[in-house]
Write an enzyme that holds these catalytic residues in place. Structure first.
Site, short mmCIF file in Angstrom:
data_model
loop_
_atom_site.label_atom_id
_atom_site.label_comp_id
_atom_site.label_asym_id
_atom_site.label_seq_id
_atom_site.Cartn_x
_atom_site.Cartn_y
_atom_site.Cartn_z
N LYS A 1 0.85 -1.33 0.10
CA LYS A 1 -0.06 0.06 0.06
C LYS A 1 0.73 1.25 -0.10
O LYS A 1 0.51 2.42 -0.63
CB LYS A 1 -1.03 0.10 1.21
CG LYS A 1 -2.02 -1.04 1.24
CD LYS A 1 -3.24 -0.73 1.96
CE LYS A 1 -4.53 -1.48 1.79
NZ LYS A 1 -4.43 -2.91 1.98
N GLU B 1 -9.73 7.35 4.05
CA GLU B 1 -10.61 6.68 4.58
C GLU B 1 -10.02 5.29 4.61
O GLU B 1 -9.01 5.00 4.12
CB GLU B 1 -11.99 6.37 3.60
CG GLU B 1 -11.88 5.35 2.65
CD GLU B 1 -10.96 5.53 1.42
OE1 GLU B 1 -10.53 6.82 1.23
OE2 GLU B 1 -10.39 4.56 0.94
N SER C 1 1.59 -9.98 -1.28
CA SER C 1 1.20 -8.29 -0.93
C SER C 1 1.75 -7.88 0.61
O SER C 1 1.87 -6.85 0.63
CB SER C 1 -0.47 -8.08 -1.22
OG SER C 1 -1.20 -8.91 -0.28
C1 LIG Z 1 -5.18 -3.99 1.64
C2 LIG Z 1 -4.30 -4.98 1.46
C3 LIG Z 1 -4.82 -5.94 0.20
C4 LIG Z 1 -6.13 -5.68 -0.65
O1 LIG Z 1 -6.02 -4.50 -1.44
P1 LIG Z 1 -5.86 -4.29 -3.00
O2 LIG Z 1 -6.00 -2.83 -3.29
O3 LIG Z 1 -6.72 -5.50 -3.33
O4 LIG Z 1 -4.20 -4.48 -3.34
C5 LIG Z 1 -4.17 -7.08 -0.04
N1 LIG Z 1 -2.98 -7.42 0.51
C6 LIG Z 1 -2.44 -6.64 1.74
C7 LIG Z 1 -1.45 -7.12 2.56
C8 LIG Z 1 -3.36 -5.47 1.97
O5 LIG Z 1 -2.87 -5.02 3.17
#
Ligand SMILES: *Cc1c(COP(=O)(O)O)cnc(C)c1O
Length: 393
Positions: A89, A111, A377
């Site tokens: 993020k 938000e 992610s």
């Molecule tokens: C917020 C988050 C997501 C989901 O958000 P996307 O916009 O779909 O990437 C996925 N993995 C992690 C670790 C997150 O913090």
């Protein structure tokens, strides 16, 4: 055919900017300037520098040997979990804070649902010494105490949204109201590839550093830029958009998007938007979203807070509708199992969101020589309590 946004922010039939009249000047200022600013050498230089020295990029592309042996294919993990703050993020919030500065804004609003985007925003505001207000549903504030504390430590003001279901969509409404009232000095940092044009395209461009690096790193490891498949979980879709970005128009690379099926697609407790969604408008863009026959947005459910969203970004709606992307839904149970498996096989504790992407290997089989890149992610520290409760640790 291109799978990128056109100049009006459309991906096929999805996208656009469906906003109240009062918000038009804010979005228009951004729309007219974002590409030009992103292409300025001084912007690029500062963005690259911060990604390197502050976020810790490039993140490794790690060949997961034991996981690959188990599933009899070549699995690489793109280690977004090693970014500062523990997930992808921050790539976007760094980009947007620099954008805000170029536009002369000295106040940031955002938000947040589970608090991850709020923390990533509060982080970059502290970095730049810019005032930060984060809207969060009253119920989420109670549920996500550690992230609320993080935001406060980072100097942000957390404002409770007390209307409606007191969760993410109410926080979003409050943030939009704030932006309408402060059009000159305030920039609104949206946390995924959602919202009115130009947000989905702008956020995808900031996150596209992920696939830019994958290309280079695969070339070093495999002697080719293109994997056979790239896999990512989809909440709003920003980590997926970043991982897919430079492969969107390369048909020989398979794109696999993984959604949260919660307790089962048809259990009534799910966030499997592609399977359950119908065309509608949410947060200013036309996309697929879960709704009742008369158009009320359905409350989504997933064990993972980051995937608990009733829509997907318009890029993903188009990838689904056009057949360019393969969409797979993974239940809570399947994700938790895959998360624990990664711990045991590779010594990496993944975020539960990322565990959804890892869970596809149980049923979706690949050839032995296929190169499959999974975007990891985020890291699992934030989910420790969930793992503890689920596995009775
Ligand atoms: C917020 C988050 C997501 C989901 O958000 P996307 O916009 O779909 O990437 C996925 N993995 C992690 C670790 C997150 O913090």
């Amino acid at each position: 055919m291109s799978y990128h946004a056109d100049e009006k922010g459309y991906y096929g039939e999805f996208g656009g900017a469906f906003i109240p009249e009062m918000l038009y000047p804010n979005c228009e200022e951004l729309r007219q300037n974002y590409i030009q600013i992103m292409e300025e050498p001084s912007f690029k230089e500062e963005f690259q520098q911060l990604l390197k020295d502050y976020v810790g990029r490039p993140t490794p592309l790690y060949f997961a040997k034991r996981l690959s042996e188990k599933y009899n294919t070549k699995i690489y993990l793109k280690r977004e979990d090693l970014c500062h703050t523990g997930a992808h993020k921050v790539n976007n919030t760094i980009g947007q804070i620099l954008m805000a500065k170029k536009l002369g804004k000295n106040r940031i609003i955002a938000e947040t649902g589970a608090g991850q985007h709020g923390v990533a925003t509060a982080t970059v505001c502290a970095l730049m010494g810019i005032q930060c207000v984060v809207y969060m549903g009253e119920i989420d504030i109670a549920r996500q105490a550690p992230n609320v504390a993080r935001m406060k430590m980072l100097g942000a003001e957390v404002r409770a949204a007390k209307s409606g279901s007191k969760t993410l969509k109410d926080a979003t409404n409050e943030a939009i109201r704030d932006w309408i009232n402060n059009p000159v000095d305030t920039h609104y940092i949206i946390g995924s590839v959602v919202g009115p044009h130009p947000y989905p395209d702008m956020v995808a461009r900031f996150q596209s550093v992920i696939s830019e690096e994958i290309k280079r790193q695969l070339m070093e490891n495999e002697g080719r830029e293109n994997p056979d498949y790239v896999v990512a979980c989809v909440g709003g879709g920003s980590n997926a958009a970043g991982a897919f970005y430079h492969y969107l128009d390369t048909p020989e690379v398979g794109i696999i998007a993984v959604e949260a099926a919660g307790k089962g697609i048809h259990s009534g407790e799910s966030a499997a938007t592609s399977a359950l969604g119908k065309v509608g408008i949410i947060h200013g863009s036309k996309t697929l979203l879960m709704q009742t026959p008369d158009g009320q947005i359905t409350e989504p459910y997933s064990i993972s807070a980051g995937l608990d969203y009733p829509g997907v970004g318009p890029m993903h709606a188009h990838l689904y509708k056009s057949g360019r992307g393969e969409f797979i839904s993974i239940t809570d149970d399947e994700a938790m199992k895959a998360g624990l498996e990664l711990c045991k096989l590779e010594g990496i504790i993944p975020a539960i969101e990322s565990s959804h992407a890892l869970a596809i290997f149980e049923d979706r089989k690949f050839k032995k020589d296929d190169v499959v890149v999974v975007n990891l992610s985020g890291r699992g520290d934030k989910d420790l309590q969930n793992y503890i409760d689920y596995f009775n640790l």
